[in-house]
Write a protein that holds these residues in place. Structure first.
Motif, PDB file in Angstrom:
ATOM      1  N   ALA A   1       0.893  -1.090   0.074  1.00  0.00           N
ATOM      2  CA  ALA A   1      -0.013  -0.011   0.067  1.00  0.00           C
ATOM      3  C   ALA A   1       0.829   1.292  -0.155  1.00  0.00           C
TER       4      ALA A   1
ATOM      5  N   HIS B   1      -1.995  -7.329  -4.631  1.00  0.00           N
ATOM      6  CA  HIS B   1      -2.417  -6.014  -4.404  1.00  0.00           C
ATOM      7  C   HIS B   1      -2.815  -5.075  -5.610  1.00  0.00           C
ATOM      8  N   MET B   2      -3.713  -4.273  -5.139  1.00  0.00           N
ATOM      9  CA  MET B   2      -4.655  -3.191  -6.074  1.00  0.00           C
ATOM     10  C   MET B   2      -4.087  -1.872  -6.048  1.00  0.00           C
TER      11      MET B   2
ATOM     12  N   VAL C   1      -4.558   1.795  -5.624  1.00  0.00           N
ATOM     13  CA  VAL C   1      -5.872   2.756  -5.446  1.00  0.00           C
ATOM     14  C   VAL C   1      -5.509   4.275  -5.582  1.00  0.00           C
ATOM     15  N   ARG C   2      -5.934   5.062  -6.067  1.00  0.00           N
ATOM     16  CA  ARG C   2      -5.659   6.460  -6.560  1.00  0.00           C
ATOM     17  C   ARG C   2      -6.692   7.191  -5.886  1.00  0.00           C
ATOM     18  N   GLY C   3      -6.498   8.132  -5.091  1.00  0.00           N
ATOM     19  CA  GLY C   3      -7.507   9.227  -4.854  1.00  0.00           C
ATOM     20  C   GLY C   3      -8.716   8.606  -3.870  1.00  0.00           C
ATOM     21  N   GLY C   4      -8.040   7.338  -3.127  1.00  0.00           N
ATOM     22  CA  GLY C   4      -9.192   6.816  -2.478  1.00  0.00           C
ATOM     23  C   GLY C   4     -10.349   5.816  -3.176  1.00  0.00           C
TER      24      GLY C   4
ATOM     25  N   LEU D   1     -10.782   2.690  -5.800  1.00  0.00           N
ATOM     26  CA  LEU D   1     -10.193   1.516  -6.433  1.00  0.00           C
ATOM     27  C   LEU D   1     -10.720   1.317  -7.900  1.00  0.00           C
TER      28      LEU D   1
ATOM     29  N   LEU E   1     -15.002  -5.424 -10.154  1.00  0.00           N
ATOM     30  CA  LEU E   1     -14.478  -6.620 -10.368  1.00  0.00           C
ATOM     31  C   LEU E   1     -14.202  -7.780  -9.433  1.00  0.00           C
TER      32      LEU E   1
ATOM     33  N   ARG F   1     -12.275  -9.832  -6.977  1.00  0.00           N
ATOM     34  CA  ARG F   1     -10.725 -10.211  -6.864  1.00  0.00           C
ATOM     35  C   ARG F   1     -10.637 -10.690  -5.362  1.00  0.00           C
TER      36      ARG F   1
END
Lengths: 392, 494
Positions: free
Chosen positions: B454, B478-479, B481-484, B486, B491, B493
């Motif tokens: 993260a 891991h995904m 996350v941008r600007g809070g 996802l 999808l 996961r």
């Protein structure tokens, strides 16, 4: 709302696995005493953890206790009191604040809300005393973090992360705490008829002394009529002689003020009322809590403009009776941002909590990090969606 | 033996170019020649050495941000370092990594007596904080034994303790906030003078061993110095007697500022080294320190004396003045050099155990020492169960380093088996990462690694430390996350 009641960690993991499989969001609750703190959660189902009860072990000579997350706090406190110990952060259950029955709060909920009382000015918050935990993450995995000893740098301190996370990262199943000896005496000195500037300055002076005060609250005019312009209360602790010595030194330090000594029971009751928010709880008002550097307390209180307010932690925490409106939110968040602090909407109706940020909004880089951390624990955003911020 | 990530040959080949780019950020603070770099090739776990690719010494937080952003953009690994006093190899360089040395960021930014805190840059020494506020009667409580040299940034990274943790806590309990530079080059404030709000990221940064971000500023709680301090020196004819005394002191509700334990081997070594005048023939001694107001301290000294007598102490001495106190402590503080001179090399281990397990653990350790044919002694922060076995050996004798490491690993496994942990205050670093599986399952470790992802999805920040295996973040699911938010949150996961 469908509610799944679980009684052990395996069942909790099963419930999360099922929720993940059919993409149902879960509201994690213990005895639901603090549901009204945070944004309202509109989840598909409730995950009731109150069936995970019982003390797992308590070793007084090791200053450590572990219990399942649904254990009621009063049970923990009674077990500790029987051995002359306590949790150092003076846990509160905010029963009056949220219209609940005292004594219902669970250990898990206390951790999730980081609910600590006045003693945290000296002892630190819940997170400073939680040393280990188990939880079920959003992948339905049972995870262990920390241990049963205080001194521990073995991997990341995930237990701290669970404190104050409002159940957004995982469903807590077990918790381990360090305990401290209960002091023989805990009386307080009250400076009466003292205005906010002088009263808060007195508290800061006491905080900076070697007397190790464990309660530093200021109550302005209107909280209790007998206090006149206001009262500054300073609690000290120790063996009988030490406590008496500390009171004498405080009296000397504040010679010239009108003072009153509160015995242990009176001091305990006063600081319980402060930490529980009881002085504001039985009014109709919405309630905010502002955390700021203590030196800015009296100016911030003036600027906040609340008719009903009081200060805890030597002024570092202000309880404010102010409406949950856009204008008030902007004002308080402005004060907080300027001082490097934060404002939390502690009590308001569901509508207000749905429309106003309950917690101090985060700058972009921090918000992005918060989102990434949430995804690291709960990738499908199953738990308590939106309780804190956005989907967190 | 430890393993570090395989160096990236392309990065190795780019050394000059990388040094030049860093020199554009910090014109007077880049070292890229082998002679200079050798000075940075290890920390206090000196059995392990590795010359870094290049070393950069920024002076400002903006420079730190630029360096991190550069490393992230170019995919270059980066190892943060303070004074290099880590005993676990937390600051061991990587052959293909930038060594980010923070010792030139050594300014006290603010002394705020009214709010009882100090704001310091990461390169300020631990003792430097106390020096900045001593004139006003305050001090900074965490006191690792390297406090004259170790830096605040390193203290945060390792959640450093010291001898007074029992009453005053570790770094994490005295840390109000940090400014943390992320690999993106952005800096976030976690906490500050008013504590933190939101997820307790400050809580995980403390003790994160430089794996999450680089501290560019720390806000530290200072406390008023107690007017009275006294120290007791207690000796015992057996380890269990000393253990009982510790349990009884704590059971009586006394919270001393420190309770230190030394075993007979250690006492013998320090007597030969600096003659502190410890009681002869003691199997164990305890140094107990109490602080507070005069009468409070007097009362505690009397009570502790009585408890020690009840536990069978063979001698009880209380300091009458500062000279006595200094003498009582001199032996304890000389324990490392005293042991160190008996053999050319020493490993200082660090585990924590439940206090009640002390006698049992020491007995089993003695049996192990015979098996491994190595000298050792024990110093122990008895109040909080933090054990420091010192193993002495000679690296020039074939097989001794390996035997010493194996002995150390067995000790730590023993700590875990009695309910303790692998590290109390030195961190895992490279030294103990292979043992993490003793304490945590693969699921537990994967959760911790996901937290790292993260903060650092490319695995560039201090890789090869803490975790036994390096996993790429994608392996862990891991995904980003941008600007809070996802991306593609709908999808499936897991």
């Amino acid at each position: 709302m469908r509610r799944v009641r679980v009684t052990n960690e395996t069942e909790a993991a099963e419930a999360v696995r099922a929720a993940a499989a059919d993409r149902t969001t879960l509201e994690i609750v213990g005895r639901a005493t603090k549901r009204a703190l945070g944004h309202p959660v509109f989840a598909d189902a409730g995950l009731d953890m109150s069936g995970l009860t019982g003390i797992l072990f308590y070793e007084p000579e090791e200053l450590v206790i572990a219990a399942r997350a649904g254990t009621r706090l009063v049970e923990i406190e009674a077990a500790l009191a029987a051995k002359g110990q306590m949790l150092a952060f003076e846990p509160v259950d905010w029963a009056a604040l949220y219209g609940g029955v005292p004594g219902q709060a669970t250990l898990g909920g206390t951790i999730a809300a980081n609910a600590c009382g006045s003693r945290c000015v000296k002892a630190g918050a819940v997170r400073d005393h939680a040393i280990g935990c188990r939880f079920v993450n959003g992948r339905a995995e049972a995870v262990k973090a920390g241990g049963r000893v205080v001194k521990n740098v073995t991997g990341f301190d995930l237990t701290k992360l669970m404190c104050g996370a409002f159940g957004t990262l995982g469903a807590l199943t077990e918790l381990t705490f360090r305990t401290v000896p209960r002091p023989d005496r805990a009386p307080a000195l009250v400076l009466r008829d003292i205005g906010p500037d002088d009263g808060l300055a007195a508290l800061r002076l006491a905080a900076a002394s070697p007397l190790e005060p464990t309660g530093l609250a200021y109550m302005p005019r209107g909280i209790r009529p007998e206090y006149g312009r206001g009262a500054a209360a300073i609690r000290v602790e120790g063996a009988a002689e030490a406590a008496a010595e500390k009171l004498a030194l405080l009296r000397e330090k504040f010679a010239g003020h009108e003072t009153q000594i509160l015995d242990d029971a009176e001091a305990g009751a006063l600081f319980r009322d402060v930490g529980e928010g009881n002085f504001l709880a039985d009014t109709e008002t919405d309630i905010w809590r502002l955390a700021i550097p203590s030196s800015a307390a009296s100016a911030a209180a003036r600027e906040a403009g609340a008719a009903l307010w009081l200060a805890d932690c030597a002024g570092a925490v202000l309880w404010l009776g102010l409406p949950a409106t856009e204008a008030v939110a902007t004002r308080l968040r402005g004060i907080a941002a300027r001082l490097g602090g934060h404002a939390t909407l502690m009590r308001a109706n569901e509508g207000a909590r749905a429309s106003l940020p309950v917690f101090q909004p985060e700058p972009a880089a921090r918000a992005s990090l918060t989102g990434s951390v949430k995804a690291a624990f709960d990738p499908l955003a199953l738990f308590n969606p939106g309780r804190m911020y956005g989907n967190v | 033996m430890i393993s570090l990530p395989e160096p990236d040959t392309r990065t190795l080949a780019r050394r000059r170019e990388i040094a030049a780019a860093l020199a554009r950020i910090v014109p007077d603070g880049v070292a890229a020649d082998d002679a200079t770099l050798r000075a940075f090739d290890s920390d206090a776990l000196s059995a392990y050495r590795q010359t870094p690719l290049v070393c950069v010494l920024p002076r400002t937080a903006d420079q730190v941000s630029e360096i991190l952003a550069f490393a992230a953009r170019e995919g270059v690994r980066i190892v943060p370092r303070g004074a290099g006093t880590s005993l676990s190899g937390g600051a061991l360089p990587l052959a293909d990594g930038i060594l980010l040395t923070l010792t030139r960021m050594n300014r006290i930014l603010e002394v705020d007596l009214e709010n009882r805190c100090v704001v310091a840059e990461p390169g300020v020494t631990n003792l430097g904080v106390t020096k900045a506020v001593a004139h006003a009667g305050f001090y900074y409580a965490p006191d690792p034994s390297s406090q004259i040299a170790c830096t605040i940034g390193g203290n945060v990274a390792e959640n450093s303790g010291g001898i007074h943790c029992l009453k005053y806590g570790l770094t994490t309990h005295n840390l109000l906030g940090v400014e943390l530079a992320l690999l993106s080059g952005e800096r976030v404030r976690l906490g500050g003078k008013s504590g933190d709000c939101g997820l307790d990221l400050l809580g995980v940064v403390a003790g994160s061993e430089g794996l999450l971000g680089v501290v560019t500023e720390a806000t530290l709680r200072i406390i008023a110095r107690a007017p009275a301090i006294r120290t007791l020196l207690l000796s015992f004819a057996s380890v269990p007697d000393a253990g009982r005394a510790v349990a009884a002191i704590i059971g009586a509700g006394i919270v001393p500022a420190a309770i230190e334990f030394m075993d007979r081997r250690c006492v013998d070594a320090v007597e030969a080294y600096c003659a502190p005048g410890y009681p002869k023939d003691a199997e164990a001694i305890l140094i107990v320190e109490v602080d507070g107001l005069e009468r409070e301290v007097e009362e505690a000294v009397t009570r502790i004396g009585a408890i020690a007598r009840g536990a069978g102490a063979t001698s009880i001495a209380a300091s009458a003045d500062e000279k006595d106190r200094a003498r009582f402590w001199s032996g304890r503080k000389a324990a490392f050099p005293a042991m160190g001179r008996l053999q050319p090399d020493m490993l200082c281990m660090d585990g924590t155990i439940p206090r009640k397990a002390l006698a049992d653990v020491l007995e089993r350790m003695t049996a192990m020492a015979e098996e491994y044919k190595l000298g050792f002694c024990n110093v122990f922060h008895a109040g909080d169960g933090n054990l420091h076995p010192l193993i002495i050996f000679d690296v020039m004798k074939p097989g001794e380093l390996e035997r010493a490491e194996e002995f150390g690993a067995e000790i730590l496994k023993l700590c875990v088996s009695v309910g303790g942990v692998l590290s109390g205050e030195h961190g895992i670093g490279v030294e103990k990462k292979a043992l993490m599986g003793e304490m945590f399952s693969e699921i537990d470790l994967a959760q911790q690694e996901r937290l790292k992802c993260a903060f650092d999805s490319g695995g560039l920040l201090n890789p090869g430390k803490v975790f036994p295996m390096l996993h790429a973040c994608v392996e862990l699911g891991h995904m980003h996350v941008r600007g809070g938010r996802l991306a593609f949150a709908n999808l499936p996961r897991m």
